[in-house]
Design an enzyme around this catalytic site. Sequence first.
Site, PDB file in Angstrom:
ATOM      1  N   ASP A   1      -1.547  13.590   0.551  1.00 56.74           N
ATOM      2  CA  ASP A   1      -2.026  12.823  -0.596  1.00 56.74           C
ATOM      3  C   ASP A   1      -2.169  13.684  -1.840  1.00 56.74           C
ATOM      4  O   ASP A   1      -2.048  13.194  -2.964  1.00 56.74           O
ATOM      5  CB  ASP A   1      -3.376  12.168  -0.271  1.00 56.74           C
ATOM      6  CG  ASP A   1      -3.196  10.991   0.663  1.00 56.74           C
ATOM      7  OD1 ASP A   1      -3.175  11.212   1.880  1.00 56.74           O
ATOM      8  OD2 ASP A   1      -3.036   9.870   0.163  1.00 56.74           O
TER       9      ASP A   1
ATOM     10  N   ASN B   1      -4.706  15.203   3.368  1.00 57.72           N
ATOM     11  CA  ASN B   1      -3.989  14.070   3.961  1.00 57.72           C
ATOM     12  C   ASN B   1      -4.987  13.295   4.805  1.00 57.72           C
ATOM     13  O   ASN B   1      -6.159  13.663   4.926  1.00 57.72           O
ATOM     14  CB  ASN B   1      -2.799  14.564   4.802  1.00 57.72           C
ATOM     15  CG  ASN B   1      -1.856  13.437   5.193  1.00 57.72           C
ATOM     16  OD1 ASN B   1      -1.542  12.578   4.382  1.00 57.72           O
ATOM     17  ND2 ASN B   1      -1.415  13.421   6.449  1.00 57.72           N
ATOM     18  N   LYS B   2      -4.546  12.206   5.392  1.00 54.05           N
ATOM     19  CA  LYS B   2      -5.391  11.335   6.202  1.00 54.05           C
ATOM     20  C   LYS B   2      -6.238  12.140   7.184  1.00 54.05           C
ATOM     21  O   LYS B   2      -5.762  13.082   7.800  1.00 54.05           O
ATOM     22  CB  LYS B   2      -4.497  10.369   6.974  1.00 54.05           C
ATOM     23  CG  LYS B   2      -5.219   9.319   7.793  1.00 54.05           C
ATOM     24  CD  LYS B   2      -6.058   8.400   6.934  1.00 54.05           C
ATOM     25  CE  LYS B   2      -5.208   7.724   5.900  1.00 54.05           C
ATOM     26  NZ  LYS B   2      -6.001   7.131   4.798  1.00 54.05           N
TER      27      LYS B   2
ATOM     28  N   ARG C   1       0.851  -1.183   0.000  1.00 52.03           N
ATOM     29  CA  ARG C   1       0.000   0.000   0.000  1.00 52.03           C
ATOM     30  C   ARG C   1       0.891   1.239   0.000  1.00 52.03           C
ATOM     31  O   ARG C   1       2.106   1.158   0.183  1.00 52.03           O
ATOM     32  CB  ARG C   1      -0.920   0.013   1.222  1.00 52.03           C
ATOM     33  CG  ARG C   1      -0.164  -0.291   2.505  1.00 52.03           C
ATOM     34  CD  ARG C   1      -0.794   0.229   3.732  1.00 52.03           C
ATOM     35  NE  ARG C   1      -0.629   1.658   3.834  1.00 52.03           N
ATOM     36  CZ  ARG C   1       0.520   2.252   4.168  1.00 52.03           C
ATOM     37  NH1 ARG C   1       1.612   1.564   4.414  1.00 52.03           N
ATOM     38  NH2 ARG C   1       0.600   3.570   4.246  1.00 52.03           N
ATOM     39  N   GLY C   2       0.268   2.409  -0.170  1.00 45.78           N
ATOM     40  CA  GLY C   2       1.024   3.646  -0.299  1.00 45.78           C
ATOM     41  C   GLY C   2       1.245   3.901  -1.786  1.00 45.78           C
ATOM     42  O   GLY C   2       1.726   3.015  -2.509  1.00 45.78           O
TER      43      GLY C   2
ATOM     44  N   ARG D   1      -6.471  -1.394  -7.946  1.00 45.55           N
ATOM     45  CA  ARG D   1      -6.899  -0.310  -7.036  1.00 45.55           C
ATOM     46  C   ARG D   1      -7.393   0.823  -7.925  1.00 45.55           C
ATOM     47  O   ARG D   1      -6.598   1.655  -8.374  1.00 45.55           O
ATOM     48  CB  ARG D   1      -5.722   0.217  -6.183  1.00 45.55           C
ATOM     49  CG  ARG D   1      -5.294  -0.587  -4.986  1.00 45.55           C
ATOM     50  CD  ARG D   1      -6.231  -0.589  -3.790  1.00 45.55           C
ATOM     51  NE  ARG D   1      -6.469   0.649  -3.083  1.00 45.55           N
ATOM     52  CZ  ARG D   1      -5.708   1.128  -2.096  1.00 45.55           C
ATOM     53  NH1 ARG D   1      -4.629   0.528  -1.703  1.00 45.55           N
ATOM     54  NH2 ARG D   1      -6.039   2.260  -1.493  1.00 45.55           N
TER      55      ARG D   1
ATOM     56  N   GLN E   1      -3.164   3.120  10.928  1.00 43.01           N
ATOM     57  CA  GLN E   1      -1.872   3.031  10.242  1.00 43.01           C
ATOM     58  C   GLN E   1      -0.729   3.516  11.133  1.00 43.01           C
ATOM     59  O   GLN E   1       0.404   3.042  10.994  1.00 43.01           O
ATOM     60  CB  GLN E   1      -1.888   3.877   8.953  1.00 43.01           C
ATOM     61  CG  GLN E   1      -2.812   3.371   7.867  1.00 43.01           C
ATOM     62  CD  GLN E   1      -4.195   4.012   7.955  1.00 43.01           C
ATOM     63  OE1 GLN E   1      -4.600   4.493   9.016  1.00 43.01           O
ATOM     64  NE2 GLN E   1      -4.924   4.003   6.860  1.00 43.01           N
TER      65      GLN E   1
END
Lengths: 360, 360
Positions: B250, B260-261, B59-60, B102, B209
């Site tokens: 992101d 971002n998150k 992931r990432g 994805r 995370q």
Amino acid sequence: MTLSANSHSGPPVPTLEWIGDAGGFLRLIDQTLLPVECRHIECRTAECVWEAIRTLRVRGAPAIGVAAAYGVVLGLQDALDLPRPEFDARLNSVTDYLATSRPTAVNLFWALDRLRRVAVEETDLDSRQRHARLLAEAREIEREDREMCAAIGRHGAALLADGMGVLTHCNAGALATAGDGTALAVIFAAAAAGKRLHVYADETRPLLQGARLTCWELQQRQVPVTLICDSMAGQVMRERRVQAVVTGADRIAANGDAANKIGTYSVAVLARAHAIPFYVAAPSSTFDLSLATGAEIPIEERQPAEITHGFGRQTAPDGIGVYNPAFDVTPAEYISALITERGVIRPVNTASIAGALATE
Amino acid sequence: MTLSANSHSGPPVPTLEWIGDAGGFLRLIDQTLLPVECRHIECRTAECVWEAIRTLRVRGAPAIGVAAAYGVVLGLQDALDLPRPEFDARLNSVTDYLATSRPTAVNLFWALDRLRRVAVEETDLDSRQRHARLLAEAREIEREDREMCAAIGRHGAALLADGMGVLTHCNAGALATAGDGTALAVIFAAAAAGKRLHVYADETRPLLQGARLTCWELQQRQVPVTLICDSMAGQVMRERRVQAVVTGADRIAANGDAANKIGTYSVAVLARAHAIPFYVAAPSSTFDLSLATGAEIPIEERQPAEITHGFGRQTAPDGIGVYNPAFDVTPAEYISALITERGVIRPVNTASIAGALATE
């Protein structure tokens, strides 16, 4: 008895309730099963009450006090024919025993002391009459608690307007008291007055009281509620979904600094950054005027496992360092008003608090 | 292969690694088993890579791009003797297939397109040579990614001083890239330069995370780290435990507003309230100059179950309303500096960003 979580549209399920007369029993919601199941347990012995307090089947300072008081009544139900010295010895052993259920719960000790004092004062009565007097006192503690909640709700409801979104953190609701709670009493009273509110409930890590308990209570009472993670409160404010924040408090210093569940301080800072009023609802018994400011309030640190193994699964590496403060202190300057059973205190400072608490 | 989580003191376990020559395979950490177990899987087919991306074993955004590029190489290992039209048809079907792993991952499409273009350009080569060229290009994507991480670390390390506490949110580390990550690259580079840092890692609900991945990476690299719940960041700042915040991003708009998150915005507001610098580390590919401000960045909403049933247990009542935004946008005014592979951008505004990104 199992109740479906959605079947209650009228009055809420009472958190605890004494059923019957002096020979009766204490019925309480087993909160460890919430929110998946709403099941009652029936305590007919002091041991059952001790275990319920110890294992958090009943929680919240006021609710623990009321449960313990009824626990004393239960522990003396088979002592009605004993002579006074034996009855007194039993009273002492039952209260000492119940005091060991949650060693740091102030309301617990306070309720047990109150029952012990009542029993000592009543010198003319026989054991059966003194037992009845203890039940009456336990009922009085419960009644006062309900009244306190109702008064907080009445005073606070005026601060919430029709159509508002309201954010709350942790659980300061009916499940923590014999009545409607503190922060949630404000919301329930406003809703009962016909104001249409939408509540955003922080899930409140690590123990998730918001997700498990606050959401359940609001759903039971048919108040619209949306669950969020604690980290989403800022975004919810930025999107103008909420126009007020209401939380409870565990301890309030003389200047208004308020200790409450960890995360409350962050919510207060975020509320200020978004120009949203931040209210704290708590009874006058929560104020500790011996503390000049919140800096004197000790912050309990809890077990790392609450964070690393919180949901039944390991979610952090073995051996990781953890910081797990149970509370934080919100400085008075962030608190728009304190909502107590005696009225709304605003602005929040040493003088206004001293004035409000001295009126009786 | 199982590695004990504490056995690595030197170089980190690579997130992904191509083993061998054109007939080799892709080895990657199965991140779904972290932090409890660090186990590698060996992908010898495109299907294995597709499944690894789909199920978040890798992931990432940067790491997904690199894995997909190697997936193309794997998918063509049995096409070395095919004539050009058949090889091209296979190339197209393999890239189309991998693109479905994805559906919203920009780096995935970018890496697949890059491989497809390289193969089309090489008109003089036979299939075996073109396959070797694809492997070289995949290695080049990986190399560029490592170099980008190293440059971000180099530029950002200067912002952190010996003895600092540093707070981070989510995982912007080696596990999300082929190199040392973005936000964590800054921390690793500062630590490698001899600066003693102490990291506070937000657990980062709902998917944790921070607890699962960031704590694991820092522990592997022997950087002191303390795990906290997201709701504790304010208290940690108030106690002056941290002197800087570093997060990833992101997507960054032309004016510096950074998505971002979820929870990053709250951390930024808290950092400002405590006069703590807030840094965002991200490669220049993260900037989307077609968006004037962050208001144009769409916020993905994810499944309620991530919050209500996060870790194997139901923690909220059936039927409860949930709001689960995956990201938030931190306005540029809250960002002290942007750390990119091209250098540190400060102050953060449309002009400084345009200048920094135009230099090449």
